[in-house]
Design an enzyme around this catalytic site. Structure first.
Site, PDB file in Angstrom:
ATOM      1  N   LYS A  45      36.463  28.337  50.649  1.00  0.00           N
ATOM      2  CA  LYS A  45      37.534  27.737  51.449  1.00  0.00           C
ATOM      3  C   LYS A  45      38.066  28.823  52.388  1.00  0.00           C
ATOM      4  O   LYS A  45      38.076  30.008  52.027  1.00  0.00           O
ATOM      5  CB  LYS A  45      38.636  27.266  50.485  1.00  0.00           C
ATOM      6  N   GLY A  73      45.308  20.968  56.769  1.00  0.00           N
ATOM      7  CA  GLY A  73      46.285  22.012  57.103  1.00  0.00           C
ATOM      8  C   GLY A  73      45.990  23.343  56.431  1.00  0.00           C
ATOM      9  O   GLY A  73      46.907  24.118  56.159  1.00  0.00           O
ATOM     10  N   CYS A 129      39.074  25.473  63.234  1.00  0.00           N
ATOM     11  CA  CYS A 129      39.760  24.331  62.624  1.00  0.00           C
ATOM     12  C   CYS A 129      40.559  23.622  63.725  1.00  0.00           C
ATOM     13  O   CYS A 129      41.329  24.268  64.432  1.00  0.00           O
ATOM     14  CB  CYS A 129      40.682  24.817  61.515  1.00  0.00           C
TER      15      CYS A 129
END
Ligand SMILES: Cc1cc2nc3c(=O)[nH]c(=O)nc-3n(C[C@H](O)[C@H](O)[C@H](O)COP(=O)(O)O)c2cc1C
Length: 310
Positions: A45, A73, A129
């Site tokens: 992650k 988020g 992202c």
């Protein structure tokens, strides 16, 4: 059976299928599980400087068969807490790539040095992202920023650096060239494609954050186009990401120029057993197509004679 080992610059992988960042990879056990299930390597992650809870729910909208829209988020425990998870995955023998995100080159450099000390084999920089204010695409859309961030991380970590690029740009090649100038060992393309879903009954966006990132089968043509364009202009290896659900999807990326691939949404839909299936199917497919090694298929679509219209 064809040789599936993949060489991606300095990285030697037992097969080309990496677990993509953010799906299944939050804990050491889940990373180790993906490795045990057959992944060629696992990407963590994305980890930041401090713990983040991420956005309020709903954070995911699922479209049956063709994809997922998410705005998580960037929830993560922060770099002080995460190394113990990497240790668990490494003790299980996994090839671990550490993903990091930061707001500027200084923060990326600090995180890169910390992540490098955990024993990961490479760093992947989340420059892409599409829905985290101050991070991701916001620091990864300008080639000057990409070059500066990559250069600082390369200097501070001395590990191979993979720059993960956004498709939400008119010129992915410019971003890849910037990463190459900054000293990246590879680029990965793509992160999610900016998207939106509206709940017409509630008259508001489905996701609490509003905008999100689309992943899964629907984005494969977008990812393939980015890899194709980058391969034609950039010398460092490309890792293909986006919509890989079958071995043929992966092979399309390889023929477009990818030396390895990352798998995300397929893991969310099918679980980690997807890795065993993909490895088996890719071996069979390469055999059927007459390739003795995966390497021999890299970029072949660029040299294919164009179909005659006559
Ligand atoms: C729920 C979810 C969380 C994600 N989190 C991250 C992340 O933390 N860092 C990152 O670089 N990419 C993240 N991604 C993007 C994936 O790594 C991948 O680039 C994208 O989903 C496209 O691949 P896919 O179609 O195989 O899912 C996330 C994607 C999803 C669906």
């Amino acid at each position: 059976m064809a040789d599936l080992s993949a060489r991606c610059g300095p990285l030697a992988l037992r097969n080309p299928f990496l677990l993509a960042s953010g799906i299944w990879g939050e804990s050491g056990e889940s990373l180790a599980g993906a490795w045990a299930a057959g992944a060629g390597g696992v990407v963590t992650k994305s980890i930041g400087s401090a713990p983040r809870f991420g956005y309020a729910n709903p954070t995911i909208e699922t479209y049956e068969r063709w994809g997922m829209l998410n705005a998580m988020g960037l929830p993560n425990p922060g770099i002080d807490e995460y190394p113990k998870e990497i240790e668990i995955a490494r003790r299980a023998g996994a090839t671990v790539i550490g993903s990091i995100f930061g707001g500027d080159a200084d923060e990326f450099a600090r995180l890169g040095a910390r992540m490098a000390s955990t024993g990961v084999v490479a760093l992947e920089l989340n420059l892409s992202c599409p829905h985290a204010e101050g991070f991701g695409t916001e620091v990864g859309s300008d080639p000057k920023d990409v070059e500066a961030i990559v250069r600082r991380v390369v200097e501070s970590s001395r590990l191979p650096v993979i720059a993960k690029l956004t498709p939400n740009t008119s010129d992915p090649v410019a971003l890849a060239l910037a990463a190459e100038r900054g000293g990246a060992s590879a680029v990965s393309a793509i992160n999610t494609v900016r998207g939106l879903a509206i709940d017409v009954r509630l008259r508001r966006p489905v996701l609490a954050h509003g905008l999100g990132g689309l992943s899964g089968a629907a984005i494969k043509p977008v990812g393939l186009a980015c890899v194709w364009q980058i391969y034609e202009k950039v010398s460092i290896p490309v890792i293909g990401v986006g919509g890989i659900m079958t071995a043929d999807d992966a092979l399309e990326y390889v023929m477009a120029g990818a030396r390895a691939v990352e798998v995300g949404t397929a893991v969310a839909f099918e679980g980690i057993a997807v890795f065993g299936r993909l490895v088996r199917e890719l071996g069979e497919r390469l055999d059927a197509l007459g390739f003795s090694e995966l390497e021999d298929a890299v970029g072949v679509a660029h040299s294919a004679p164009s179909a005659s219209s006559g």
